[in-house]
Design a protein around this motif. Structure first.
Motif, PDB file in Angstrom:
ATOM      1  N   GLY A 107      55.096  46.963  42.502  1.00 35.64           N
ATOM      2  CA  GLY A 107      54.164  47.221  43.599  1.00 35.64           C
ATOM      3  C   GLY A 107      52.794  46.591  43.469  1.00 35.64           C
ATOM      4  O   GLY A 107      51.845  47.029  44.122  1.00 35.64           O
ATOM      5  N   PHE A 108      52.663  45.542  42.651  1.00 36.49           N
ATOM      6  CA  PHE A 108      51.379  44.848  42.549  1.00 36.49           C
ATOM      7  C   PHE A 108      51.198  43.944  43.763  1.00 36.49           C
ATOM      8  O   PHE A 108      52.161  43.464  44.350  1.00 36.49           O
ATOM      9  N   HIS A 109      49.944  43.714  44.146  1.00 36.23           N
ATOM     10  CA  HIS A 109      49.603  42.852  45.281  1.00 36.23           C
ATOM     11  C   HIS A 109      49.023  41.554  44.751  1.00 36.23           C
ATOM     12  O   HIS A 109      48.166  41.565  43.863  1.00 36.23           O
ATOM     13  N   GLU A 110      49.466  40.440  45.313  1.00 35.14           N
ATOM     14  CA  GLU A 110      48.924  39.149  44.900  1.00 35.14           C
ATOM     15  C   GLU A 110      47.507  38.995  45.419  1.00 35.14           C
ATOM     16  O   GLU A 110      47.241  39.184  46.603  1.00 35.14           O
ATOM     17  N   LEU A 111      46.588  38.630  44.514  1.00 33.55           N
ATOM     18  CA  LEU A 111      45.192  38.464  44.877  1.00 33.55           C
ATOM     19  C   LEU A 111      44.817  36.998  45.039  1.00 33.55           C
ATOM     20  O   LEU A 111      44.107  36.618  45.954  1.00 33.55           O
TER      21      LEU A 111
END
Length: 198
Positions: free
Chosen positions: A142-146
């Motif tokens: 569930g990480f978001h690409e920054l």
């Protein structure tokens, strides 16, 4: 493993053991022997903490990676508060080849996030160097690409040292993040950013 990496990993693993932000995975098949075979390890640290003692920044083999991380580090400095105890960095994780695709890495990273939250961290961040690790953090955890630094476009001293990377496996250096506390996001949350040059 190159011998000049040993002090690097020794310093960080020692720090993780002292801080309680390290996870070791052992095989269930050897657990009853009292010697549970280690099949993976992962560690995290406070994102704004200085490097632990024993880390040399003069390592030539790490020079390209250090330079590659520079635009990502610059973005972080401008976007995330420089406050200790707020953002957990998932620094490194390793899974032995014989247990690949058995969710060992997912379990260790998830455990590090739980440990970080228990210690009061509000957010976790990490950096992925290939498509598999990006998929792992984004789609499984569930990480978001920054932001991303495409290997083919990234220049260093007028050259493109990573242009030969196989795009099927690794196309960019990617920074990702996720909240550890529902509804809480620390710092600026941008649309995905791409950096092409140093």
């Amino acid at each position: 493993v190159y011998e000049d990496y040993v002090p690097y990993f020794t310093a960080y693993v020692t720090e993780a053991a002292r801080s309680g932000l390290g996870v070791v995975a052992r095989s269930v098949h050897t657990r009853g022997t009292g010697k549970g075979l280690m099949v993976g390890m992962a560690y995290g640290r406070d994102f704004v903490a200085p490097s632990p003692p024993g880390i040399s920044h003069e390592n030539e083999r790490l020079a390209v990676l250090t330079a590659l991380r520079t635009p990502v580090a610059r973005w972080y400095r401008d976007s995330i508060p420089n406050t200790p105890g707020v953002v957990l960095l998932l620094k490194t994780g390793v899974v032995m080849p014989g247990v690949a695709n058995r969710n060992v890495g997912t379990t260790m990273a998830s455990m590090l996030c739980h440990l970080g939250r228990a210690k009061g961290f509000l957010m976790a961040t990490c950096r992925a160097t290939g498509k598999a690790s990006c998929h792992f953090f984004r789609d499984k955890l569930g990480f978001h690409e920054l932001m991303r630094v495409p290997y083919r476009d990234w220049t260093w001293h007028g050259a493109r040292p990573l242009a030969a990377a196989n795009p099927k496996h690794a196309d960019a250096y990617v920074a990702l993040a996720r909240s550890l506390v529902p509804g809480v996001w620390v710092g600026r949350r941008p649309a995905k950013t791409t950096v092409a040059t140093d």
